[in-house]
Design a protein around this motif. Sequence first.
Motif, PDB file in Angstrom:
ATOM      1  N   ASP A  10       0.836  -1.214   0.000  1.00  0.00           N
ATOM      2  CA  ASP A  10       0.000   0.000   0.000  1.00  0.00           C
ATOM      3  C   ASP A  10       0.865   1.256   0.000  1.00  0.00           C
ATOM      4  OD1 ASP A  10      -2.325  -1.442  -0.112  1.00  0.00           O
ATOM      5  OD2 ASP A  10      -2.763  -1.298   2.046  1.00  0.00           O
ATOM      6  N   ASN A  11       1.981   1.223   0.711  1.00  0.00           N
ATOM      7  CA  ASN A  11       2.913   2.358   0.685  1.00  0.00           C
ATOM      8  C   ASN A  11       3.515   2.530  -0.704  1.00  0.00           C
ATOM      9  OD1 ASN A  11       2.506   3.088   3.346  1.00  0.00           O
ATOM     10  ND2 ASN A  11       4.180   1.820   4.113  1.00  0.00           N
ATOM     11  N   HIS A  12       3.750   1.415  -1.397  1.00  0.00           N
ATOM     12  CA  HIS A  12       4.246   1.514  -2.776  1.00  0.00           C
ATOM     13  C   HIS A  12       3.213   2.204  -3.659  1.00  0.00           C
ATOM     14  CE1 HIS A  12       7.122  -2.129  -2.119  1.00  0.00           C
ATOM     15  NE2 HIS A  12       7.641  -1.005  -1.678  1.00  0.00           N
ATOM     16  N   TYR A  13       1.938   1.899  -3.421  1.00  0.00           N
ATOM     17  CA  TYR A  13       0.862   2.580  -4.150  1.00  0.00           C
ATOM     18  C   TYR A  13       0.912   4.090  -3.922  1.00  0.00           C
ATOM     19  CZ  TYR A  13      -2.301  -0.924  -6.129  1.00  0.00           C
ATOM     20  OH  TYR A  13      -2.882  -1.883  -6.895  1.00  0.00           O
ATOM     21  N   ASP A  14       1.099   4.478  -2.669  1.00  0.00           N
ATOM     22  CA  ASP A  14       1.171   5.906  -2.347  1.00  0.00           C
ATOM     23  C   ASP A  14       2.332   6.577  -3.076  1.00  0.00           C
ATOM     24  OD1 ASP A  14      -1.005   5.570  -0.695  1.00  0.00           O
ATOM     25  OD2 ASP A  14       0.182   5.431   1.155  1.00  0.00           O
ATOM     26  N   VAL A  15       3.456   5.888  -3.116  1.00  0.00           N
ATOM     27  CA  VAL A  15       4.635   6.446  -3.798  1.00  0.00           C
ATOM     28  C   VAL A  15       4.359   6.601  -5.291  1.00  0.00           C
ATOM     29  CG1 VAL A  15       7.040   5.993  -4.414  1.00  0.00           C
ATOM     30  CG2 VAL A  15       6.274   5.614  -2.074  1.00  0.00           C
ATOM     31  N   THR A  16       3.761   5.583  -5.906  1.00  0.00           N
ATOM     32  CA  THR A  16       3.476   5.695  -7.343  1.00  0.00           C
ATOM     33  C   THR A  16       2.458   6.806  -7.616  1.00  0.00           C
ATOM     34  OG1 THR A  16       1.811   3.935  -7.216  1.00  0.00           O
ATOM     35  CG2 THR A  16       4.036   3.304  -7.929  1.00  0.00           C
ATOM     36  N   ASP A  17       1.517   7.007  -6.726  1.00  0.00           N
ATOM     37  CA  ASP A  17       0.558   8.104  -6.902  1.00  0.00           C
ATOM     38  C   ASP A  17       1.251   9.462  -6.832  1.00  0.00           C
ATOM     39  OD1 ASP A  17      -1.578   6.394  -7.259  1.00  0.00           O
ATOM     40  OD2 ASP A  17      -2.261   6.510  -5.168  1.00  0.00           O
ATOM     41  N   ARG A  18       2.164   9.609  -5.883  1.00  0.00           N
ATOM     42  CA  ARG A  18       2.899  10.883  -5.782  1.00  0.00           C
ATOM     43  C   ARG A  18       3.786  11.104  -7.003  1.00  0.00           C
ATOM     44  NH1 ARG A  18       4.324  10.155   0.356  1.00  0.00           N
ATOM     45  NH2 ARG A  18       5.441   8.493  -0.638  1.00  0.00           N
ATOM     46  N   LEU A  19       4.428  10.035  -7.473  1.00  0.00           N
ATOM     47  CA  LEU A  19       5.247  10.162  -8.682  1.00  0.00           C
ATOM     48  C   LEU A  19       4.382  10.500  -9.887  1.00  0.00           C
ATOM     49  CD1 LEU A  19       7.741   7.203  -8.172  1.00  0.00           C
ATOM     50  CD2 LEU A  19       8.285   9.634  -8.127  1.00  0.00           C
ATOM     51  N   THR A  98       4.608   1.476 -12.434  1.00  0.00           N
ATOM     52  CA  THR A  98       5.972   2.010 -12.430  1.00  0.00           C
ATOM     53  C   THR A  98       6.555   1.994 -13.835  1.00  0.00           C
ATOM     54  OG1 THR A  98       6.279   1.209 -10.166  1.00  0.00           O
ATOM     55  CG2 THR A  98       8.256   1.755 -11.396  1.00  0.00           C
ATOM     56  N   ASP A  99       6.351   0.900 -14.545  1.00  0.00           N
ATOM     57  CA  ASP A  99       6.853   0.816 -15.921  1.00  0.00           C
ATOM     58  C   ASP A  99       6.185   1.842 -16.832  1.00  0.00           C
ATOM     59  OD1 ASP A  99       8.608  -1.218 -15.296  1.00  0.00           O
ATOM     60  OD2 ASP A  99       7.248  -2.831 -15.957  1.00  0.00           O
ATOM     61  N   SER A 100       4.885   2.002 -16.689  1.00  0.00           N
ATOM     62  CA  SER A 100       4.196   2.978 -17.539  1.00  0.00           C
ATOM     63  C   SER A 100       4.624   4.410 -17.196  1.00  0.00           C
ATOM     64  CB  SER A 100       2.681   2.825 -17.436  1.00  0.00           C
ATOM     65  OG  SER A 100       2.214   3.201 -16.164  1.00  0.00           O
ATOM     66  N   LEU A 101       4.862   4.687 -15.921  1.00  0.00           N
ATOM     67  CA  LEU A 101       5.334   6.022 -15.541  1.00  0.00           C
ATOM     68  C   LEU A 101       6.748   6.274 -16.078  1.00  0.00           C
ATOM     69  CD1 LEU A 101       4.048   6.327 -11.859  1.00  0.00           C
ATOM     70  CD2 LEU A 101       3.159   7.473 -13.893  1.00  0.00           C
ATOM     71  N   ARG A 102       7.557   5.239 -16.065  1.00  0.00           N
ATOM     72  CA  ARG A 102       8.918   5.386 -16.600  1.00  0.00           C
ATOM     73  C   ARG A 102       8.866   5.660 -18.101  1.00  0.00           C
ATOM     74  NH1 ARG A 102      12.904   0.647 -15.303  1.00  0.00           N
ATOM     75  NH2 ARG A 102      11.871  -0.169 -17.134  1.00  0.00           N
ATOM     76  N   ASP A 103       7.980   4.976 -18.814  1.00  0.00           N
ATOM     77  CA  ASP A 103       7.799   5.248 -20.241  1.00  0.00           C
ATOM     78  C   ASP A 103       7.290   6.664 -20.469  1.00  0.00           C
ATOM     79  OD1 ASP A 103       8.625   2.687 -20.864  1.00  0.00           O
ATOM     80  OD2 ASP A 103       6.580   1.899 -21.091  1.00  0.00           O
ATOM     81  N   LEU A 104       6.416   7.113 -19.590  1.00  0.00           N
ATOM     82  CA  LEU A 104       5.879   8.471 -19.698  1.00  0.00           C
ATOM     83  C   LEU A 104       6.973   9.516 -19.501  1.00  0.00           C
ATOM     84  CD1 LEU A 104       3.239   9.982 -20.160  1.00  0.00           C
ATOM     85  CD2 LEU A 104       2.839   9.892 -17.713  1.00  0.00           C
ATOM     86  N   VAL A 105       7.865   9.278 -18.558  1.00  0.00           N
ATOM     87  CA  VAL A 105       8.985  10.207 -18.341  1.00  0.00           C
ATOM     88  C   VAL A 105       9.884  10.238 -19.570  1.00  0.00           C
ATOM     89  CG1 VAL A 105      11.071  10.615 -16.980  1.00  0.00           C
ATOM     90  CG2 VAL A 105       8.943  10.078 -15.823  1.00  0.00           C
ATOM     91  N   SER A 106      10.125   9.082 -20.172  1.00  0.00           N
ATOM     92  CA  SER A 106      10.932   9.039 -21.394  1.00  0.00           C
ATOM     93  C   SER A 106      10.257   9.822 -22.520  1.00  0.00           C
ATOM     94  CB  SER A 106      11.156   7.596 -21.836  1.00  0.00           C
ATOM     95  OG  SER A 106      11.922   6.897 -20.895  1.00  0.00           O
ATOM     96  N   THR A 107       8.947   9.693 -22.614  1.00  0.00           N
ATOM     97  CA  THR A 107       8.205  10.437 -23.625  1.00  0.00           C
ATOM     98  C   THR A 107       8.284  11.939 -23.366  1.00  0.00           C
ATOM     99  OG1 THR A 107       6.692   8.581 -23.876  1.00  0.00           O
ATOM    100  CG2 THR A 107       5.936  10.706 -24.705  1.00  0.00           C
ATOM    101  N   ILE A 108       8.233  12.327 -22.109  1.00  0.00           N
ATOM    102  CA  ILE A 108       8.352  13.751 -21.765  1.00  0.00           C
ATOM    103  C   ILE A 108       9.721  14.280 -22.169  1.00  0.00           C
ATOM    104  CG2 ILE A 108       8.551  15.344 -19.805  1.00  0.00           C
ATOM    105  CD1 ILE A 108       6.276  13.751 -18.481  1.00  0.00           C
ATOM    106  N   LEU A 109      10.763  13.504 -21.918  1.00  0.00           N
ATOM    107  CA  LEU A 109      12.107  13.926 -22.314  1.00  0.00           C
ATOM    108  C   LEU A 109      12.204  14.074 -23.833  1.00  0.00           C
ATOM    109  CD1 LEU A 109      14.362  11.845 -19.911  1.00  0.00           C
ATOM    110  CD2 LEU A 109      14.275  14.323 -20.097  1.00  0.00           C
ATOM    111  N   ASP A 110      11.650  13.120 -24.565  1.00  0.00           N
ATOM    112  CA  ASP A 110      11.672  13.209 -26.028  1.00  0.00           C
ATOM    113  C   ASP A 110      10.889  14.415 -26.518  1.00  0.00           C
ATOM    114  OD1 ASP A 110      13.191  10.905 -26.122  1.00  0.00           O
ATOM    115  OD2 ASP A 110      11.483   9.587 -26.570  1.00  0.00           O
ATOM    116  N   THR A 111       9.746  14.655 -25.925  1.00  0.00           N
ATOM    117  CA  THR A 111       8.937  15.811 -26.307  1.00  0.00           C
ATOM    118  C   THR A 111       9.666  17.113 -26.004  1.00  0.00           C
ATOM    119  OG1 THR A 111       6.928  14.545 -25.858  1.00  0.00           O
ATOM    120  CG2 THR A 111       6.702  16.941 -25.996  1.00  0.00           C
TER     121      THR A 111
END
Length: 183
Positions: A10-19, A98-111
């Motif tokens: 559940d704490n991992h969920y909270d961390v992913t939500d904040r990220l 986590t994987d989808s957020l990491r892909d999203l960060v990569s997309t943000i960098l490319d953009t």
Amino acid sequence: MWGLLDRIVDNHYDVTDRLDDAIDGLEEGLFDVRQQTMEIQKRSFTLRKSLVTLRRLVNPMREILNTLLRRDDSKFAPDMGPYFQDVYDHVLRVIEQTDSLRDLVSTILDTNLSIQSNRMNLVMKKVTSWAAIIAVPTAITGFFGQNIPFPGYGAGWGFAVSCAAIVVGGLILYVSFKRRDWL
């Protein structure tokens, strides 16, 4: 044991939500002209590093729960299986998020790099246009400034023709570049 593992996940969920919220803020600032490119890149790399760290923490949890679910000689009551399965499913969701957020960060960098490249292209078009406009008077004064006779040499109309050529040539280029939205 189940309560401890459930609390950790559940704490991992909270961390992913904040990220996820931090990435949303980064996306909103991506097209904001006032934000510096370096700031966006620093925040992106920090978020990516946090996501990699989270993934390193969550992956072993999947193996732990998988081992607990698959053991035949489990020390836990058989009716606890669905609870551990629920925690296992949550771990899988955290890993996927986590994987989808990491892909999203990569997309943000490319953009961000694409936006930066587009801005630089606009600046280069403007600089090139002004350089072409400035080249017209340079070429005409260079021609009329030679130490050889040219049409209108020694006559007052020669100076007027050279000035008119400078103004007309510069205006033609200016209007042409303005029409193409280069200036």
